[in-house]
Design a protein around this motif. Sequence first.
Motif, mmCIF file in Angstrom:
data_model
loop_
_atom_site.group_PDB
_atom_site.id
_atom_site.type_symbol
_atom_site.label_atom_id
_atom_site.label_comp_id
_atom_site.label_asym_id
_atom_site.label_seq_id
_atom_site.Cartn_x
_atom_site.Cartn_y
_atom_site.Cartn_z
ATOM 1 N N ASN A 154 0.825 -1.213 0.000
ATOM 2 C CA ASN A 154 0.000 0.000 0.000
ATOM 3 C C ASN A 154 0.855 1.258 0.000
ATOM 4 O OD1 ASN A 154 -3.112 -0.483 0.295
ATOM 5 N ND2 ASN A 154 -2.125 -2.086 1.496
ATOM 6 N N MET A 155 1.956 1.247 0.752
ATOM 7 C CA MET A 155 2.846 2.404 0.747
ATOM 8 C C MET A 155 3.513 2.571 -0.624
ATOM 9 S SD MET A 155 2.541 3.844 3.662
ATOM 10 C CE MET A 155 0.819 3.304 3.530
ATOM 11 N N PHE A 156 3.821 1.433 -1.241
ATOM 12 C CA PHE A 156 4.420 1.480 -2.577
ATOM 13 C C PHE A 156 3.412 2.023 -3.586
ATOM 14 C CE2 PHE A 156 5.375 -0.392 -6.714
ATOM 15 C CZ PHE A 156 6.715 -0.079 -6.863
ATOM 16 N N ALA A 157 2.175 1.558 -3.489
ATOM 17 C CA ALA A 157 1.134 2.011 -4.419
ATOM 18 C C ALA A 157 0.895 3.506 -4.276
ATOM 19 C CB ALA A 157 -0.161 1.236 -4.165
ATOM 20 N N LEU A 158 1.016 3.993 -3.053
ATOM 21 C CA LEU A 158 0.804 5.418 -2.806
ATOM 22 C C LEU A 158 1.840 6.264 -3.552
ATOM 23 C CD1 LEU A 158 -0.807 7.535 -1.155
ATOM 24 C CD2 LEU A 158 0.907 7.279 0.635
ATOM 25 N N THR A 159 3.043 5.766 -3.642
ATOM 26 C CA THR A 159 4.141 6.505 -4.302
ATOM 27 C C THR A 159 4.515 5.860 -5.635
ATOM 28 O OG1 THR A 159 5.704 5.205 -2.994
ATOM 29 C CG2 THR A 159 5.112 7.388 -2.148
ATOM 30 N N ARG A 160 3.552 5.197 -6.242
ATOM 31 C CA ARG A 160 3.808 4.447 -7.474
ATOM 32 C C ARG A 160 4.469 5.292 -8.556
ATOM 33 N NH1 ARG A 160 -0.641 1.887 -11.713
ATOM 34 N NH2 ARG A 160 0.718 2.074 -13.546
ATOM 35 N N GLU A 161 3.947 6.490 -8.823
ATOM 36 C CA GLU A 161 4.485 7.305 -9.908
ATOM 37 C C GLU A 161 5.945 7.665 -9.681
ATOM 38 O OE1 GLU A 161 2.244 10.665 -11.110
ATOM 39 O OE2 GLU A 161 0.430 9.527 -11.545
ATOM 40 N N ILE A 199 8.774 -5.395 -16.048
ATOM 41 C CA ILE A 199 8.668 -4.400 -14.975
ATOM 42 C C ILE A 199 7.444 -3.509 -15.221
ATOM 43 C CG2 ILE A 199 9.740 -2.327 -14.004
ATOM 44 C CD1 ILE A 199 12.461 -3.744 -14.381
ATOM 45 N N ALA A 200 7.279 -3.068 -16.468
ATOM 46 C CA ALA A 200 6.124 -2.230 -16.818
ATOM 47 C C ALA A 200 4.813 -3.005 -16.594
ATOM 48 C CB ALA A 200 6.235 -1.771 -18.275
ATOM 49 N N ALA A 201 4.838 -4.305 -16.887
ATOM 50 C CA ALA A 201 3.642 -5.125 -16.686
ATOM 51 C C ALA A 201 3.294 -5.226 -15.208
ATOM 52 C CB ALA A 201 3.874 -6.513 -17.282
ATOM 53 N N GLU A 202 4.309 -5.271 -14.347
ATOM 54 C CA GLU A 202 4.045 -5.325 -12.898
ATOM 55 C C GLU A 202 3.405 -4.031 -12.426
ATOM 56 O OE1 GLU A 202 4.292 -7.868 -10.834
ATOM 57 O OE2 GLU A 202 4.926 -9.116 -12.522
ATOM 58 N N PHE A 203 3.894 -2.900 -12.902
ATOM 59 C CA PHE A 203 3.294 -1.616 -12.518
ATOM 60 C C PHE A 203 1.840 -1.535 -13.001
ATOM 61 C CE2 PHE A 203 7.626 0.050 -11.792
ATOM 62 C CZ PHE A 203 7.392 0.780 -10.637
ATOM 63 N N ALA A 204 1.562 -2.119 -14.154
ATOM 64 C CA ALA A 204 0.208 -2.073 -14.714
ATOM 65 C C ALA A 204 -0.785 -2.815 -13.824
ATOM 66 C CB ALA A 204 0.202 -2.672 -16.119
ATOM 67 N N GLN A 205 -0.305 -3.704 -12.959
ATOM 68 C CA GLN A 205 -1.200 -4.447 -12.069
ATOM 69 C C GLN A 205 -1.581 -3.673 -10.824
ATOM 70 O OE1 GLN A 205 -0.262 -8.719 -11.566
ATOM 71 N NE2 GLN A 205 1.495 -8.367 -12.911
ATOM 72 N N LEU A 206 -0.907 -2.573 -10.578
ATOM 73 C CA LEU A 206 -1.220 -1.795 -9.370
ATOM 74 C C LEU A 206 -2.523 -1.027 -9.545
ATOM 75 C CD1 LEU A 206 2.290 -0.405 -8.420
ATOM 76 C CD2 LEU A 206 0.949 -2.090 -7.171
#
Length: 350
Positions: A187-194, A343-350
């Motif tokens: 959740n902390m990672f998702a918050l600062t995803r960008e 890596i881009a595919a992993e970010f797309a799952q957030l």
Amino acid sequence: MFALMSRAVNTSENVSETTRSEIQTFIKKVIQANINAKGYSEEEMVSRAQAFYSRMDGKEEPAYPLLKKYCGEFTALATAMRMASANLTILEFLKKLIHAEAGKHNAFVKNYIDELIARANPMEKAVYDEIRYNELIIRYQGEVEVAKEKFAAEQTHDASELCLIAEIIDWVFTADEKEVNGQSRLNMFALTREIHEKAINNHTAAYRAIDKIHLPITIGEYTTTADFSNEASEQQKVEQFFAAKRDNSLTQVKNWPAYVGFALGIAAAIASPLTSLSLLVVTLIGAGFGVVTLLKNKADRKQILLDYDNSISMTMDVLRHLFEEYGTYLAEYYEYDRYTEQIAAEFAQL
């Protein structure tokens, strides 16, 4: 709270795109406001995260002995390879973080709500502060001034506008996995995803920007900046270099001294019957000098041509193997670079 909101909004099928966009925009504004609170910038936060990702690169030097021996920019090639190899570690890090055990989600939410309920109200906080102050006096054995100073420092830290985003970034990377709930980190990672996404993109851009095509090489006496995308052109440059060197060496071999010797010998021979025996000696010396000079020049030219053949053969052989090893290097480099797609595919799952 924002982390939970962000995750809920992104994963819920009951939230419209418009609502999702508005909530995400609001969260971004709050994050940016916190970053700016102490004069920080988003670029600084991205650099902060990028520093962690950069430390995930391989520490061993790539094993390419010919490139190391003959290429003056091998250090740059090694850096590009190590940075690209970090993609595998970054991918593993993201997978482990993003695919936290789903069963822990409910426990995390419950703990989060329990924490909110247990949080002290203003009156309770005053009591807790008094207890903390007394604890400090006891710790410092009655040194009131020291206790006041330490208490004031703690209060300043708690009350100041800390850059929460910087702390979140550090925590995501440094938190002990044995002690921290995986869902909490997610959740902390998702918050600062960008910020994380930009940091990884910057990391990728940095190693891709390293010139891996035009590289200085030195093979014996031959030095050039080679274009490793065009082997035929580099072979032609080698031929031209040694052909010019050969031709220049051949021009240094002069026959005219021999002809001067012959001329002196002929002149002495014509004059010797009319004068003395000494002129006959001059004739022999002049003719001998001419013959010896011509024979030496012939041998010198032969040696120059032999040296040319040996030099160009040796240099061409090294160059050929250098290109072969470079091809192996490039294949390994692109293998690591392709992990950016996953890596881009992993970010797309957030």
